[in-house]
Design a protein around this motif. Structure first.
Motif, PDB file in Angstrom:
ATOM      1  N   GLU A  53       0.787  -1.154  -0.322  1.00  0.00           N
ATOM      2  CA  GLU A  53       0.169   0.091  -0.276  1.00  0.00           C
ATOM      3  C   GLU A  53       1.028   0.995  -0.041  1.00  0.00           C
ATOM      4  O   GLU A  53       0.598   2.138  -0.810  1.00  0.00           O
ATOM      5  CB  GLU A  53      -0.804   0.263   1.303  1.00  0.00           C
ATOM      6  CG  GLU A  53      -2.215  -1.005   0.821  1.00  0.00           C
ATOM      7  CD  GLU A  53      -3.237  -0.718   2.151  1.00  0.00           C
ATOM      8  OE1 GLU A  53      -3.820   0.109   2.668  1.00  0.00           O
ATOM      9  OE2 GLU A  53      -2.984  -1.995   2.806  1.00  0.00           O
ATOM     10  N   ILE A  54       1.732   0.975  -0.020  1.00  0.00           N
ATOM     11  CA  ILE A  54       2.941   2.531   0.311  1.00  0.00           C
ATOM     12  C   ILE A  54       2.612   3.228  -0.700  1.00  0.00           C
ATOM     13  O   ILE A  54       3.157   4.137  -1.113  1.00  0.00           O
ATOM     14  CB  ILE A  54       4.339   2.556   1.404  1.00  0.00           C
ATOM     15  CG1 ILE A  54       5.218   3.702   1.609  1.00  0.00           C
ATOM     16  CG2 ILE A  54       5.012   0.960   0.377  1.00  0.00           C
ATOM     17  CD1 ILE A  54       4.102   4.424   2.632  1.00  0.00           C
ATOM     18  N   LYS A  55       2.986   2.250  -1.636  1.00  0.00           N
ATOM     19  CA  LYS A  55       3.445   3.073  -3.384  1.00  0.00           C
ATOM     20  C   LYS A  55       2.608   4.215  -3.692  1.00  0.00           C
ATOM     21  O   LYS A  55       2.733   4.967  -4.508  1.00  0.00           O
ATOM     22  CB  LYS A  55       3.691   1.513  -4.406  1.00  0.00           C
ATOM     23  CG  LYS A  55       1.928   1.212  -4.370  1.00  0.00           C
ATOM     24  CD  LYS A  55       1.954   0.076  -5.353  1.00  0.00           C
ATOM     25  CE  LYS A  55       0.300  -0.658  -5.493  1.00  0.00           C
ATOM     26  NZ  LYS A  55       0.879  -1.799  -6.507  1.00  0.00           N
ATOM     27  N   TRP A  56       1.377   3.659  -2.939  1.00  0.00           N
ATOM     28  CA  TRP A  56      -0.038   4.660  -3.049  1.00  0.00           C
ATOM     29  C   TRP A  56      -0.028   5.704  -2.503  1.00  0.00           C
ATOM     30  O   TRP A  56      -0.246   6.696  -2.571  1.00  0.00           O
ATOM     31  CB  TRP A  56      -1.413   4.091  -3.057  1.00  0.00           C
ATOM     32  CG  TRP A  56      -1.157   3.051  -3.916  1.00  0.00           C
ATOM     33  CD1 TRP A  56      -1.387   1.555  -3.911  1.00  0.00           C
ATOM     34  CD2 TRP A  56      -0.988   2.957  -5.441  1.00  0.00           C
ATOM     35  NE1 TRP A  56      -2.087   0.706  -4.495  1.00  0.00           N
ATOM     36  CE2 TRP A  56      -2.206   2.043  -5.537  1.00  0.00           C
ATOM     37  CE3 TRP A  56      -1.365   4.148  -6.447  1.00  0.00           C
ATOM     38  CZ2 TRP A  56      -1.624   1.024  -6.848  1.00  0.00           C
ATOM     39  CZ3 TRP A  56      -1.337   3.641  -7.854  1.00  0.00           C
ATOM     40  CH2 TRP A  56      -1.400   1.724  -8.421  1.00  0.00           C
ATOM     41  N   GLU A  57       0.039   5.595  -0.674  1.00  0.00           N
ATOM     42  CA  GLU A  57       0.547   6.709  -0.297  1.00  0.00           C
ATOM     43  C   GLU A  57       1.816   7.472   0.432  1.00  0.00           C
ATOM     44  O   GLU A  57       2.154   7.136   1.797  1.00  0.00           O
ATOM     45  CB  GLU A  57       0.129   6.700   1.112  1.00  0.00           C
ATOM     46  CG  GLU A  57      -1.403   6.383   0.809  1.00  0.00           C
ATOM     47  CD  GLU A  57      -2.216   6.172   1.633  1.00  0.00           C
ATOM     48  OE1 GLU A  57      -1.658   6.816   2.947  1.00  0.00           O
ATOM     49  OE2 GLU A  57      -3.353   4.603   2.175  1.00  0.00           O
ATOM     50  N   PRO A  58       3.225   7.201  -0.660  1.00  0.00           N
ATOM     51  CA  PRO A  58       4.418   7.574   0.118  1.00  0.00           C
ATOM     52  C   PRO A  58       4.233   8.545   0.791  1.00  0.00           C
ATOM     53  O   PRO A  58       5.408   8.632   2.525  1.00  0.00           O
ATOM     54  CB  PRO A  58       5.000   7.927  -0.760  1.00  0.00           C
ATOM     55  CG  PRO A  58       4.417   8.758  -1.727  1.00  0.00           C
ATOM     56  CD  PRO A  58       2.706   8.542  -1.663  1.00  0.00           C
TER      57      PRO A  58
END
Length: 171
Positions: A53-58
């Motif tokens: 998920e971090i790829k969408w919310e760095p």
């Protein structure tokens, strides 16, 4: 036929508010991360390293102040604490400039940089609200070789901080 139209109109009227709410809800557009040298969350967002998920919310690696955790204590972003993921390591000298992207500014208490338990630097902002980009030059104080730098952005008016880890090779 008239009855079907009436049912369809009533169903549409009942569902319309739910659709509007569903379309207008989006994740928080907060808050900031290091883009140069590329932090772990920046590498996830760029697709350099395969992440969840971090790829969408760095920008959203937020947690309570005082942690020493690349994921800010957030299990959704556990990929960031996995040292075996093949993170790109940036070659740096005895010091480096860390550049933050700040899409949503916050009143800032301080910025801190660590290798392990050693605090490399602290920059106090006294409540200033940075916008856009922030840069800090950090001296590595005799460290050499491959190191993981933990950067912490301590917010002035909440109990939280934002976290970023950067893998460097200090020459």
């Amino acid at each position: 036929m008239h009855k079907r139209r009436k049912i369809a109109a009533l169903t549409g009227a009942a569902l319309a508010p739910l659709l509007v709410l569903g379309l207008s809800v989006s994740p928080a557009g907060a808050h900031g991360w290091i883009t140069d040298p590329a932090s772990r969350q920046d590498q996830c967002a760029a697709g350099t390293v395969k992440c969840g998920e971090i790829k969408w919310e760095p920008q959203s690696v937020e947690g309570p102040k005082g942690l020493k955790d690349c994921a800010g204590g957030n299990e959704r972003f556990a990929d960031l604490r996995d040292d075996s993921k093949g993170w790109k390591v940036s070659d740096v000298g005895s010091s480096a400039t860390f550049n933050w992207n700040i899409p949503v500014p916050h009143a800032t208490k301080s910025w801190q940089y660590f290798i392990g338990d050693t605090k490399l630097a602290q920059f106090d902002d006294g409540g200033a609200q940075p916008g856009g980009h922030v840069s800090h030059n950090v001296d590595f104080k005799g460290f050499t070789g491959k190191q993981k730098v933990l950067a912490v952005w301590n917010i002035a008016d909440t109990a939280n901080a934002f976290y970023a880890c950067v893998d460097v090779n200090i020459r």
